[in-house]
Scaffold this active site. Structure first.
Site, mmCIF file in Angstrom:
data_model
loop_
_atom_site.group_PDB
_atom_site.id
_atom_site.type_symbol
_atom_site.label_atom_id
_atom_site.label_comp_id
_atom_site.label_asym_id
_atom_site.label_seq_id
_atom_site.Cartn_x
_atom_site.Cartn_y
_atom_site.Cartn_z
ATOM 1 C CE LYS A 1 -3.646 -0.092 -0.495
ATOM 2 N NZ LYS A 1 -4.822 -0.468 -1.355
HETATM 3 N N1 PMP Z 1 -3.041 -7.417 1.303
HETATM 4 C C1 PMP Z 1 -3.087 -6.567 2.338
HETATM 5 C C2 PMP Z 1 -2.535 -7.013 3.650
HETATM 6 C C3 PMP Z 1 -3.661 -5.301 2.186
HETATM 7 O O1 PMP Z 1 -3.713 -4.447 3.234
HETATM 8 C C4 PMP Z 1 -4.210 -4.951 0.930
HETATM 9 C C5 PMP Z 1 -4.852 -3.592 0.745
HETATM 10 N N2 PMP Z 1 -6.105 -3.457 1.359
HETATM 11 C C6 PMP Z 1 -4.167 -5.872 -0.116
HETATM 12 C C7 PMP Z 1 -3.554 -7.091 0.106
HETATM 13 C C8 PMP Z 1 -4.841 -5.636 -1.457
HETATM 14 O O2 PMP Z 1 -4.333 -4.592 -2.213
HETATM 15 P P1 PMP Z 1 -5.267 -3.719 -3.147
HETATM 16 O O3 PMP Z 1 -5.965 -2.714 -2.264
HETATM 17 O O4 PMP Z 1 -4.320 -3.045 -4.084
HETATM 18 O O5 PMP Z 1 -6.241 -4.575 -3.850
#
Ligand code: PMP
Length: 332
Positions: free
Chosen positions: A44
């Site tokens: 993130k």
């Molecule tokens: N894994 C974790 C631990 C996250 O915090 C996030 C973001 N919410 C993601 C995966 C997924 O990423 P994205 O928001 O880009 O779909």
């Protein structure tokens, strides 16, 4: 060695870690992009930098301003660190069902943390809607809005995608990732597809999320539940909308936990649940491809953020997902 400027300059260009034992067992190369090595500790960081850069460029965020976000943790952590580095204040609205490590980190880093009871998205008291209202009521504030602000997927289109392409180019067969906001999967897939439309882009969904059924049949339907943090969603975000996704698979929590422990024990890789779910999904998808194929996935964050849950025996027992596999039999 590469020299970077400040927190933001250290984001991205993460290693592509070939998982040698997993790859040998499958006869296909499985690669984890080590997003846990970003300076804020997760994938993130990229979205947070993209969102703040965009707000500054639009003149929406001025020195002394405030960044408000509703987040399951990692986006809040990244935004808070960027806020510190660039002279902003951070107000983070987080649901009360996340791992305690994330609240502690947010407070340590200096965010104003508002813990919001976890309720359905349709409830106006959901952390997402609370964050929007806090931003509206705070002078000089922006709402980062990671779900619908497409500067999020833009960051993956301009960084994650090119990094993977530059590392693997024509040898890349597939990219597999789970979705929280969808920024990672949508932005990375869009870039890779532009370079080579034959690259397969695949959603890896936890149970309880509606995106698997959406990719498979165009309808938002859920089945079961999951303890995975930061992934799984029941609506189509602006970041996910129109993402060039070819296929989807689902991974249950037991498989996620087994993979997390297998990776630590066999590959020395210590990661969070979503990363383990991604690797399990990448491995299962790779088996549908010809031998020798290369599949890249995302190691979203590190294990330290989940020491009281995924990496805690009592929590595993309480949630009925103690790992017991000796090999990779859990992949089925
Ligand atoms: N894994 C974790 C631990 C996250 O915090 C996030 C973001 N919410 C993601 C995966 C997924 O990423 P994205 O928001 O880009 O779909």
């Amino acid at each position: 060695m590469h020299v970077s400027h400040g927190f933001s300059g250290a984001i991205g260009n993460t290693p592509h870690i070939v998982l040698p034992k997993l790859s040998a067992a499958l006869g296909r190369t499985i690669v984890g992009k080590a997003e846990f090595l970003n300076p804020g500790g997760s994938v993130k960081d990229r979205a947070a930098k993209g969102i703040v850069d965009d707000a500054e460029a639009r003149g929406a965020l001025a020195p002394g301003g405030t960044i408000v976000e509703g987040t399951a943790g990692n986006t809040g952590i990244a935004l808070t660190l960027i806020a510190n580095a660039r002279g902003y204040r951070a107000i983070i609205c987080i649901p009360d069902d996340q791992s305690p490590e994330k609240y502690e980190l947010l407070r340590t880093f200096g965010a104003e943390v508002r813990v919001i009871p976890a309720v359905a998205f349709t409830n106006p008291e959901n952390y997402y809607h609370v964050a929007r209202r806090v931003a509206e009521e705070t002078p000089g504030a922006i709402w980062a809005d990671q779900f619908n602000n497409t500067a999020n997927r833009g960051a993956h289109y301009t960084t994650t995608g090119p990094e993977i392409w530059n590392a693997f180019g024509a040898s890349l067969s597939a990219f597999v990732a789970a979705c929280g906001t969808g920024g990672t999967l949508a932005g990375t897939s869009a870039y890779l597809k532009e370079r080579n439309p034959a690259i397969r882009t695949v959603l890896c969904d936890p149970y309880g999320s509606a995106l698997f059924s959406f990719v498979k049949s165009g309808v938002l339907e859920t089945e079961g539940d999951s303890n995975a943090e930061g992934i799984g969603i029941k609506r189509i975000t602006d970041n996910f909308k129109d993402a060039p996704v070819d296929d989807a698979l689902r991974v249950d929590d037991q498989t996620m936990v087994e993979m997390a422990y297998w990776l630590l024990r066999e590959e020395g890789i210590y990661i969070g649940g979503s990363a383990a779910l991604n690797v399990a999904g990448a491995a299962r998808y790779a088996r549908t491809l010809p031998e020798g194929s290369t599949v890249v996935t995302i190691l979203c964050d590190g294990g330290d953020r989940y020491r009281s849950r995924l990496w805690n025996r009592t929590w595993l027992e309480e949630n009925d997902c103690v790992p017991h596999a000796s090999g990779l039999e859990f992949l089925g």
